[in-house]
Design an enzyme around this catalytic site. Sequence first.
Site, short mmCIF file in Angstrom:
data_model
loop_
_atom_site.label_atom_id
_atom_site.label_comp_id
_atom_site.label_asym_id
_atom_site.label_seq_id
_atom_site.Cartn_x
_atom_site.Cartn_y
_atom_site.Cartn_z
CB SER A 32 -0.91 0.00 1.23
OG SER A 32 -1.71 1.17 1.26
CG HIS A 55 -1.32 4.72 3.99
ND1 HIS A 55 -1.66 4.31 5.26
CD2 HIS A 55 -1.09 3.57 3.29
CE1 HIS A 55 -1.62 3.00 5.34
NE2 HIS A 55 -1.29 2.52 4.15
#
Length: 244
Positions: A32, A55
């Site tokens: 990620s 994020h």
Amino acid sequence: MTTDDGRDTSDFEAYADLGATTGDAMEIAETSMDRVRELVPDETLGDRIRQKAVHATGDPEFQYLVRFSGADESEVVRAGARAVLDEQPVVTDITMVKSGITGRGHSCPVRKAIGNGAALAAETGMTRTAASVLELDRQGVYEGSVAVVGNAPTAALALADCIESGTRPAVVVATPVGFVKAAESRERVREVADEHGVPAITTVGRRGGSGVAAGLTNELVHVASDARDGDLPLDTDAPVASER
């Protein structure tokens, strides 16, 4: 250290304190962040904060909403990391933000403001969060702290008043969310932070919230952890890409 199937976890350990504790979970966390780094520059400590904002929100456009006040952006991050290394208190406005602060990678006491100042709120009619901030400031709690506001604009406004009156947090993270006074409260924090040289990380506009505030604070913890491990000197402007 390796996983049961022989994979090296050294590349994932920096993000284990996000909640990932298995090999697969750590791989997801690192993948990620790799994808975030494709969308956000990876050259300065300020970039690390912008990456974390993206994020935390899943929104690449959020990187353009982050602002640094009181010093250059890398020095703002260093100030927060130094406070973490010095085990200064992390003080949040509400329980939700406190719950989002990682318990790993630091030994800072973490406390919330809400729940303090009830008498002041009753006497004056101000919000509970504003009264809570003023009460903790009266006790000297915010001096040298990592002061975090993720929900309540009135808490950010109260904290700004405290700074104007002489309180000096080590760093402020302020991302209160909403349609009433949220943008104005963060602008007020930026003004007093710039005027008094207090390092601050804020966002512009109405967007923000507890998850963003916790995520940005956690990135200060990650920077401190990197410095503690010798991977990132806090007294230089070395490129971030070479520090990790």
